[in-house]
Write a protein that holds these residues in place. Structure first.
Motif, mmCIF file in Angstrom:
data_model
loop_
_atom_site.group_PDB
_atom_site.id
_atom_site.type_symbol
_atom_site.label_atom_id
_atom_site.label_comp_id
_atom_site.label_asym_id
_atom_site.label_seq_id
_atom_site.Cartn_x
_atom_site.Cartn_y
_atom_site.Cartn_z
ATOM 1 N N PHE A 79 0.854 -1.187 0.000
ATOM 2 C CA PHE A 79 0.000 0.000 0.000
ATOM 3 C C PHE A 79 0.892 1.239 0.000
ATOM 4 N N PRO A 80 0.599 2.218 -0.827
ATOM 5 C CA PRO A 80 1.446 3.417 -0.855
ATOM 6 C C PRO A 80 1.532 4.126 0.492
ATOM 7 N N GLN A 81 0.453 4.021 1.273
ATOM 8 C CA GLN A 81 0.454 4.637 2.598
ATOM 9 C C GLN A 81 -0.301 3.723 3.545
ATOM 10 N N LYS A 82 -0.088 3.966 4.812
ATOM 11 C CA LYS A 82 -0.669 3.084 5.823
ATOM 12 C C LYS A 82 -2.038 3.545 6.302
ATOM 13 N N ASN A 83 -2.385 4.803 6.139
ATOM 14 C CA ASN A 83 -3.650 5.320 6.645
ATOM 15 C C ASN A 83 -4.373 6.062 5.533
ATOM 16 N N TYR A 84 -5.686 5.760 5.445
ATOM 17 C CA TYR A 84 -6.537 6.406 4.448
ATOM 18 C C TYR A 84 -7.799 6.912 5.141
ATOM 19 N N GLN A 85 -8.457 7.905 4.499
ATOM 20 C CA GLN A 85 -9.718 8.443 5.001
ATOM 21 C C GLN A 85 -10.731 8.485 3.862
ATOM 22 N N LEU A 86 -12.006 8.265 4.234
ATOM 23 C CA LEU A 86 -13.071 8.225 3.244
ATOM 24 C C LEU A 86 -14.324 8.840 3.847
ATOM 25 N N TYR A 87 -14.996 9.724 3.062
ATOM 26 C CA TYR A 87 -16.237 10.356 3.476
ATOM 27 C C TYR A 87 -17.386 9.693 2.733
ATOM 28 N N VAL A 88 -18.399 9.224 3.484
ATOM 29 C CA VAL A 88 -19.565 8.559 2.892
ATOM 30 C C VAL A 88 -20.820 9.188 3.483
ATOM 31 N N PRO A 89 -21.724 9.749 2.662
ATOM 32 C CA PRO A 89 -22.973 10.302 3.206
ATOM 33 C C PRO A 89 -23.895 9.167 3.649
ATOM 34 N N GLU A 90 -24.695 9.467 4.616
ATOM 35 C CA GLU A 90 -25.585 8.432 5.145
ATOM 36 C C GLU A 90 -26.671 8.036 4.150
ATOM 37 N N SER A 91 -26.858 8.822 3.093
ATOM 38 C CA SER A 91 -27.861 8.486 2.074
ATOM 39 C C SER A 91 -27.317 7.534 1.007
ATOM 40 N N ALA A 92 -26.096 7.074 1.193
ATOM 41 C CA ALA A 92 -25.526 6.154 0.203
ATOM 42 C C ALA A 92 -26.383 4.898 0.094
ATOM 43 N N GLN A 93 -26.513 4.388 -1.146
ATOM 44 C CA GLN A 93 -27.367 3.225 -1.383
ATOM 45 C C GLN A 93 -26.630 1.940 -1.023
ATOM 46 N N VAL A 94 -27.387 1.026 -0.464
ATOM 47 C CA VAL A 94 -26.836 -0.280 -0.100
ATOM 48 C C VAL A 94 -26.483 -1.049 -1.366
ATOM 49 N N GLY A 95 -25.309 -1.693 -1.367
ATOM 50 C CA GLY A 95 -24.855 -2.468 -2.516
ATOM 51 C C GLY A 95 -24.081 -1.666 -3.531
ATOM 52 N N LYS A 96 -24.019 -0.368 -3.394
ATOM 53 C CA LYS A 96 -23.301 0.485 -4.329
ATOM 54 C C LYS A 96 -21.896 0.790 -3.800
ATOM 55 N N PRO A 97 -20.917 0.982 -4.721
ATOM 56 C CA PRO A 97 -19.565 1.350 -4.265
ATOM 57 C C PRO A 97 -19.550 2.735 -3.635
ATOM 58 N N VAL A 98 -18.771 2.842 -2.552
ATOM 59 C CA VAL A 98 -18.626 4.136 -1.872
ATOM 60 C C VAL A 98 -17.180 4.615 -1.882
ATOM 61 N N GLY A 99 -16.216 3.786 -2.282
ATOM 62 C CA GLY A 99 -14.817 4.195 -2.324
ATOM 63 C C GLY A 99 -13.956 3.062 -2.842
ATOM 64 N N LYS A 100 -12.637 3.347 -2.980
ATOM 65 C CA LYS A 100 -11.701 2.325 -3.456
ATOM 66 C C LYS A 100 -10.324 2.579 -2.872
ATOM 67 N N ILE A 101 -9.538 1.513 -2.819
ATOM 68 C CA ILE A 101 -8.183 1.550 -2.302
ATOM 69 C C ILE A 101 -7.350 0.578 -3.117
ATOM 70 N N LYS A 102 -6.032 0.857 -3.267
ATOM 71 C CA LYS A 102 -5.210 0.021 -4.127
ATOM 72 C C LYS A 102 -3.839 -0.210 -3.512
ATOM 73 N N ALA A 103 -3.403 -1.479 -3.571
ATOM 74 C CA ALA A 103 -2.029 -1.855 -3.212
ATOM 75 C C ALA A 103 -1.256 -2.107 -4.491
ATOM 76 N N ASN A 104 -0.004 -1.622 -4.567
ATOM 77 C CA ASN A 104 0.814 -1.764 -5.772
ATOM 78 C C ASN A 104 1.625 -3.051 -5.726
ATOM 79 N N ASP A 105 1.765 -3.661 -6.901
ATOM 80 C CA ASP A 105 2.578 -4.867 -7.049
ATOM 81 C C ASP A 105 3.371 -4.717 -8.340
ATOM 82 N N GLU A 106 4.714 -4.813 -8.228
ATOM 83 C CA GLU A 106 5.566 -4.610 -9.389
ATOM 84 C C GLU A 106 5.554 -5.800 -10.347
ATOM 85 N N ASP A 107 4.967 -6.891 -9.945
ATOM 86 C CA ASP A 107 4.907 -8.046 -10.827
ATOM 87 C C ASP A 107 3.840 -7.834 -11.899
#
Length: 781
Positions: free
Chosen positions: A254-282
């Motif tokens: 992971f490029p960094q160890k700590n991340y933050q994400l804001y999600v409104p309470e009106s977000a729909q169930v089953g829908k994406p609310v954010g994403k995160i990625k770990a890098n792999d040189e392979d």
């Protein structure tokens, strides 16, 4: 005997140190050749160097016969491959020279024939024999790589000595002579990463732990040199492009160890609310990552999955968020390689973790109902304003705004309900009929007083409960068939009842005859106590001609509370019956049923038939009115010339042509045979008899009575055609002493003409041939 001697070049003889089987080495160094008495040839191969570039012709060797005394009396002749063009021979001395530069790679040897002749007599001193001149190889061809350049690959982090590729060079020189085709491989470019085996040409890795992520492509140049690599040898080279393939030797990070994400309470169930990625040189499957949430309070609220294309971790919402209940969530996310190579386990665990803090945002939300849907019920026929039930909604936000209720007026149909704006109580606006509509679906909406634009909906289903408000009635309106052959006590038909009310109130029936009416002398009703009743005949010998229709009133009670009754009148029709299995049908109905036609269809068919008959009758009438009299002229009836405007009966029809009765009424009584058959003539011998006129022999006869008699016979004769025919009877009268002068009643005379040729004219003239073909017939008619 004679013999040949073949002399090699001096340098070739020097290579032979041991005497052959037919040679003896003398003390002075010369070789004495032992001769066989039956063969004069002593052969060894000739050799000539390829690529000779000198100004003079290259000496090959010498042919010599022991018959040659050196006086020039022997002539040598050379023939075969290249004789006269490439190779020439001195006819006197037998010396052979090569006049052209030869290439061993094109032709390795030449086959020639030698012959010695007496110059004076041209006689062969030696028999013609064959010998070979071999082209001796020199190193004039450099090694080549016919398949180059090459492309190869080897996994990264491979051990030293791992085979990459084998290259092979070819040399056109003679591999059996000298070192001209002996190749040695060496590497010119690509060190210190790769090496090559000098003899086999196998390229191997020469450096350990080569990392693809550091350098992926390498160019290696390999040289092949002949003469075993000695100085002066010829060489050729080729290029090999080597690529390091990927192995899973890098863990995800992971490029960094700590991340933050804001999600409104009106977000729909089953829908994406954010994403995160770990890098792999392979690369490829070596870089696939599986994401998961570990040891987290938010694992029940959120889920994470990997995107195969971007290899990102997609965070989705599993349950609705509520800012008023919980404002933050902390997720521990782990990324792990899915394809781990155990050879590189010493590099550590192939996974990494990061912390994600999710902040829930407050949103002004629409009112929330206490249930997802409501089911209510109300009795039918309830008066307007009857309470059905109530719905409840509240503001989920912290300020708890007041809620107002109303119905969705977009729904089609009559509005049977209303809802109280403040309490959410639902009332009826009209009496409901379960038999008309047992279920009602309405939608109740709720909005906040502070923000009326925020609406929420809830479906409400109202079931209309049944009351016993419909009397029962007989299930069928069709007529009941009563057969004339019915017997007393016989069940005519079993009837059932129906009720519009539901099963709880309307499916138990009782039957009886009306009590206020007198006893029916023809039929009685029996309650079977299973919601059916049987109609039973009370007498026999019903007759549909006497009375065809009977009426039978029946009273039906249901089992509801309160019990309701209804009276139905059945019509019973009497008719003759015929049995078809167990089914009884009236004959008229059976006919209609078997034909499959309705009454209207039968009437239409009968009308069509009547119209067709009327057209036929009209046509016949018009045709008769247009007929003309059969006899056009009465000027001459003695020859019975009659004109017809209708067709006759053919050649056999002689009815209209019988004129005997016209002249001999008395003789007609004797002709009671069929006139369409020719009577057999009486044959006679001797002179022909002379016939007298019938008018002289007959007594006086009344013609009027004769015609009336013939009219009666014509009316009663069943063998005549079915159409009208006109028969004309004429009578010349009696009293003439001379008799009739008509040739028709004169005795037949023999004609001198021969009519036998009529038999050859075919069937059309058969009747004519019969009339004229027998001159000896005694014609009496």
């Amino acid at each position: 005997g004679c013999r040949w001697q073949l002399q090699r070049r001096r340098e070739d003889l020097a290579t032979s140190k041991l005497p052959s089987k037919n040679q003896t080495k003398l003390a002075n160094g010369e070789t004495e050749v032992h001769h066989r008495p039956k063969r004069g040839w002593i052969w060894n191969q000739f050799f000539v160097l390829e690529e000779h570039m000198g100004p003079d012709a290259q000496y090959v060797g010498k042919l010599h016969s022991n018959s040659d005394k050196g006086d020039g009396s022997v002539r040598y002749i050379l023939s075969g491959e290249g004789a006269g063009t490439i190779f020439i021979i001195d006819e006197v001395t037998g010396d052979i020279h090569a006049t052209k530069s030869l290439d061993r790679e094109r032709k390795t040897h030449y086959v020639l024939h030698a012959q010695a002749l007496d110059r004076n007599t041209e006689e062969a001193l030696e028999p013609k024999s064959e010998f070979i001149i071999k082209v001796q190889d020199i190193n004039d061809n450099a090694p080549k790589f016919p398949d180059g350049p090459f492309v190869a690959s080897v996994p990264e982090m491979s051990e030293v000595g791992t085979s990459v590729l084998q290259v092979t060079a070819t040399d056109a020189d003679d591999p059996t002579y000298g070192n001209s085709a002996r190749i040695v491989y060496s590497i010119l470019q690509g060190q210190p990463y790769f090496s090559v085996d000098p003899k086999t040409g196998i390229i191997r890795t020469a450096l350990a732990n080569m990392d693809r992520e550091a350098r992926e492509h390498y160019t290696v140049v390999i040289q092949a040199k002949d003469m075993a690599g000695q100085v002066g040898g010829l060489s050729g080279s080729t290029t090999i492009n080597i690529t390091l393939t990927d192995v899973n030797d890098n863990p995800p990070k992971f490029p960094q160890k700590n991340y933050q994400l804001y999600v409104p309470e009106s977000a729909q169930v089953g829908k994406p609310v954010g994403k995160i990625k770990a890098n792999d040189e392979d690369l490829g499957v070596n870089a696939d990552i599986r994401y998961s949430i570990i040891i987290s309070e938010g694992a029940n609220m959120f889920s994470i999955s990997a995107d195969r294309d971007t290899r990102e971790g997609i965070i989705s919402l599993k349950k609705p968020l509520n800012f008023e209940r919980k404002k933050t969530y902390t997720l521990n996310i782990e990324g792990v390689n899915t394809h781990v190579d155990p050879r590189f386990s010493y590099l550590g665990s192939f996974k990494d973790t990061a912390t994600l803090k999710i902040t829930v945002g407050d949103v002004d939300e629409a009112p929330v109902f206490s249930m997802d849907y409501y089911i209510m019920d109300v009795y039918e026929n309830s008066p307007s304003g009857t309470e059905v039930g109530a719905v409840t909604a509240r503001d989920p936000d912290s300020r708890n705004s007041h809620v107002r209720y109303f119905l969705d007026r977009k729904e089609e149909g009559i509005n049977y309900f209303r809802v109280d704006e403040y309490s959410g109580v639902i009332y009826t606006t009209l009496p409901l009929d379960r038999e008309d509509m047992p279920w009602h679906n309405i939608t109740v909406m709720a909005s906040e007083v502070d923000n009326p634009s925020l609406l929420s909906h809830v479906p409400v289903t109202v079931q209309v409960l049944d009351v016993n408000d419909n009397p029962p009635e007989i299930a069928t309106d069709e007529e009941v068939i009563v057969c004339e052959s019915s017997r007393p006590g016989q069940v005519i038909q079993t009837v059932t009842a129906v009720d519009k009310d539901d099963f709880a109130n309307g499916q138990r029936f009782s039957f009886a005859s009306p009590s206020q009416l007198p006893v029916n002398p023809n039929f009685t009703l029996k309650d079977n106590e299973d919601s059916t009743a049987s109609i039973i005949a009370r007498r026999r010998r019903f007759n549909h001609l006497t009375q065809e229709l009977y009426e039978l009133p029946i009273v039906v009670w249901d089992g509801g509370e309160p019990s309701l009754s209804g009276t139905s009148t059945l019509t019973l029709r009497v008719c003759p019956c015929q049995r078809h299995g167990r089914i009884r049908m009236c004959q008229g109905e059976a006919f209609l049923s078997s034909a499959g036609l309705s009454t209207g269809a039968l009437i239409a068919i009968l009308l069509c038939i009547v119209i067709l008959l009327a057209i036929v009758v009209l046509f016949i009438t018009l045709r008769r009115s247009k007929k003309e009299p059969l006899i056009i002229s009465e000027e001459d009836i003695r020859e019975n010339v009659v004109t017809y405007d209708d067709e006759g009966g053919g050649e056999e029809d002689t009815e209209a042509f019988d004129i005997i009765a016209l002249r001999n009424p008395a003789a007609a009584e004797e002709l009671k045979f069929r006139r369409d058959i020719r009577p057999e003539g009486r044959k006679h011998c001797g002179p022909p008899r002379i016939h007298r006129s019938p008018s002289v022999e007959l007594d006086e006869v009344d013609v009027h009575q004769f015609i009336k008699q013939k009219l009666v016979e014509a009316d009663m004769d069943t063998s005549v055609p079915p159409y009208d025919s006109l028969q004309t009877y004429a009578y010349e009268g009696q009293g003439s002493p001379t008799g009739s002068i008509s040739p028709l009643d004169s005795p037949g005379t023999h004609s001198e003409q021969d009519f036998n040729y009529l038999d050859n004219w075919g069937p059309q003239f058969q009747k004519l041939a019969e009339l004229y073909g027998d001159p000896e017939s005694d014609v009496t008619t």
